[in-house]
Design an enzyme around this catalytic site. Structure first.
Site, mmCIF file in Angstrom:
data_model
loop_
_atom_site.group_PDB
_atom_site.id
_atom_site.type_symbol
_atom_site.label_atom_id
_atom_site.label_comp_id
_atom_site.label_asym_id
_atom_site.label_seq_id
_atom_site.Cartn_x
_atom_site.Cartn_y
_atom_site.Cartn_z
ATOM 1 C CG LEU D 226 -1.780 1.212 1.456
ATOM 2 C CD1 LEU D 226 -2.802 1.338 0.358
ATOM 3 C CD2 LEU D 226 -2.411 1.155 2.824
ATOM 4 C CG ASP D 227 -0.394 4.583 0.374
ATOM 5 O OD1 ASP D 227 -1.128 4.499 -0.617
ATOM 6 O OD2 ASP D 227 -0.806 4.889 1.499
#
Lengths: 282, 282, 282, 282
Positions: D226-227
């Site tokens: 994530l990210d």
């Protein structure tokens, strides 16, 4: 509790802030935010005060304004604005990026205004306006004099009766007659260069020929001096030797739409005072 | 006519601006510039007023402050600062760019402060300080505990008795004991990253490993939470895949010295209030 | 294994990159980094190739250059540069920020050059140069003609024999005679505005009068058209109505020193080609 | 004469540029622009060559690719792309600014792609897509599992068969199953912060609480971390203590739409290589 914006402008003097905020205090108005500026060059004072209080009775506003005027030097200009949506008329030619940004921000609610009308000297952007349910009027230059076309445009604008006229890449030089038809501050233009560099036509070709490493855009109020009106907002982006006039223009369009949008939002928030050929932007 | 800066901080309330500017008016003080901010999150009010008037009698300042305190809510903090040069102590390790910028700006008069002392845990930057006639003290970590070294450093600083201590790339983590020895707001640090990204050591290696397209720097007041103190100023520059940790660091140094210099100038102009773990910067 | 920078410039043609890199390959040179640009406007080709290989024998460089010239169109310019420190002569008047930055970056090793001489038309910056052990020569304008003063300055520069002459806020307009005395590309100037805005004197006053929201600086090679030489680097900072000419200048100085430093570093890295009145900057 | 983009990626070696450009030369292809990068960290070579020549016979492209592969080290990846419009599928939730910018740039021709489909987990943006004649599919999360919803979304995307899937503020965390369904480089996300600062939810609240002076946005390829996917483009804007989470978000939206648009344009121009968890952007 309602919110209003009190705008004050007058000759600078000792005690102005105290006097104005005293009046707000007497009227039981809470100051939410206040900005002021005194120009030491010409002794001019500007203040923007966001106040919250009871405005249920219509007379309160009037009395408040008059009381403020009373305590200020002669010639003071005092306005009280609410936060309702403003009405815009947008003038265009063929390029869609600035109009598109205005339509999108109005649509999403990120701009506190309704676009009541789009008027163009060419028909190209009619379809875009109408996608958003905004009426489009073609005010062609074909077969008529500049004077006649401007007369037609003024009629179209005046019938719409907007708070502001946004020149969103309207590629016509306005005559003094047209400009003087509107109060200073009503016409907002986006100029496709970092003024005062590249005044006039084809700024991206000028930028290319000069080999600049940065290009910019300028949003300003319109006056009778071409590209010389009070500047509201400017920004730039970096470019390099790989850019030709076309890619410079493409990069420039992104700055133009951003700078115009910021300027319009500042004006809609009543954060911009005109100060001679400059602005005070809070 | 002399100039002073009146700094006010208290619980927010109706009429504060009126009350304070009234007092200035009563004391025949002209307001040159005023900025205020009310935090709606915690009802805290901050105001910076630049006033001009007659301060020839020493009692005027005291009476002015007391009168302002009188009209404000309990617990108000009111300070009146003149524009005299402040005294700085600069802590360094081996990197010269931030110290160099501080020395140059002090030398040219572009920073309103004298650097009274440079103290380093390594001797490398002594020669640079001394070029500008600034005494350098070596406070080595060699052969002593961290606690002892910090004690030595505090002694050196306290003897200098500066208004502010600037950590200009002082590459030591400060103990709570050291930090607590000084009032909040006295220690200013430059952190070599765009906080809160890359907290901790080797930020340029972290930035390289993450492949970021922008690097930055952060100037902040020092608290006991490492890299978590109130941020005064930040800026960034664009980088790309061609940068390695060394060239990232070189580019970063330029941002560091610029951001630190701007933050120090803001503090020296008394434009910075500490507001919890944030700042208000006018 | 040593590193060299191969700079090639010629009429654009099919296969140039292949031809040049073939030669490098034949000479067992590893290409570390390569940048090229072909101007489609005037069919001009520029290439900068960083190569690594055996240069122990002095003849290798010469043969390499000749071989490259051989495979290129007539009139090709081929240079092979090493990464040794360059020698600078810095011209100044009274403002210290640009000179200070150059001295600091040379001192810290962040600039790959030695400042061999600082020459000023006023004595003010002599003390600063001498802090860093750099000789300072006063070349006064007092009591002599412009022509004589320029002659004196050229003598001082020529005796120093620098690779580049940096005009670090040297506030004299140079005569064609002076400019023509040096090859194009040897004189680098920092102009205190975002060219082509505010050409000429007092740009910060001009910027103030125009009410701009951004100010900038431009580093460029010097030609006989005042402020019209090829631009190497530009940058800007945001300003607002609160700035007067003095604070504009102070803010501008920070951009000036940063832009000049970046431009000088680009030139020292042999990343800048002159292309008519523009530059190619890799 | 047609134009193609030759993309090469392989283990770094001596002579690669010569070898590839030799092949182009043999095929009578003119090199319009070339960029290359060799990572010295992992010896990986990337090159983008814009060539012009005769591609009338379909076999030419195939032969050219095979010839290039032949001269390169084992495992080389060679692609030849034309400049035709790409097909996009845009995923959205409720926020319109990024979708609006994509629609506008596609409409005006400033983005070289058609938006074939907009798919949302809420119906709000359907009307906007349809203004531009783009079909909208609602893929609701209501009453079904995350797995089922993702299955539905993948079906909708796969039926559209886009070149790229743009997550234009699609506020769902994607499962590994979803991410792995697509080749790396196909999913592009705009993250509403300057990564790696403020990873995760509510970045504008995080930014407000931290009191930062700059906020940013990051466009990146989607991976299972994530990210943490390879960053394509980042930019920032300055903010101050007056911003609350709402006005931070409003300012942030302008950066988000600009950063996403730039990243998408870079990808559409085949200027982006994925290099581990980073990118090479020419």
């Amino acid at each position: 509790m309602e919110r209003r914006i009190l705008l004050t402008e007058c000759k600078d003097d000792v005690g102005l802030i105290a006097k104005i905020t005293n009046v707000c205090f007497l009227f039981h108005m809470n100051v939410i935010r206040q900005d002021q500026f005194a120009s030491h060059e010409d002794n001019r004072f500007f203040m923007r005060t966001v106040i919250e209080g009871n405005f249920s009775d219509e007379k309160i506003s009037e009395t408040l304004i008059n009381t403020v005027i009373n305590v200020l030097p002669d010639g003071a200009i005092v306005r009280l604005k609410d936060e309702s949506k403003r009405k815009l008329c947008v003038l265009v030619t063929k390029e869609s990026h600035c109009l598109g940004e205005l339509l999108m921000k109005s649509y999403s609610g990120a701009m506190n205004a309704d676009i009541a009308l789009v008027a163009g000297n060419y028909p190209e952007l009619g379809a875009l306006a109408e996608k958003f349910g905004v009426p489009f009027k073609l005010v062609s230059c074909e077969g008529i004099t500049k004077e006649e076309q401007e007369k037609n445009m003024m009629d179209v604008i005046d019938e719409c009766n907007p708070d502001y006229v946004i020149l969103a890449k309207y590629m016509r030089i306005l005559s003094p007659n047209f400009v003087n038809h509107y109060p200073l501050g009503k016409l907002i233009n986006i100029h496709h260069s970092f003024l005062p560099a590249f005044i006039g036509a084809k700024p991206y070709h000028q930028a290319y020929d000069r080999g600049v490493k940065i290009i910019g855009a300028t949003a300003h109020f319109v006056t009778n001096n071409l590209d010389e009106g009070p500047i509201i907002e400017q920004d730039v982006i970096k470019v390099n030797h790989r850019y030709d006039p076309q890619t410079l223009a493409k990069a420039g369009h992104d700055v133009e739409q951003m700078v115009l949008m910021r300027a319009v939002n500042k004006v809609l928030d009543d954060k911009v005072f005109i100060h001679g050929n400059k602005t005070v932007v809070f």
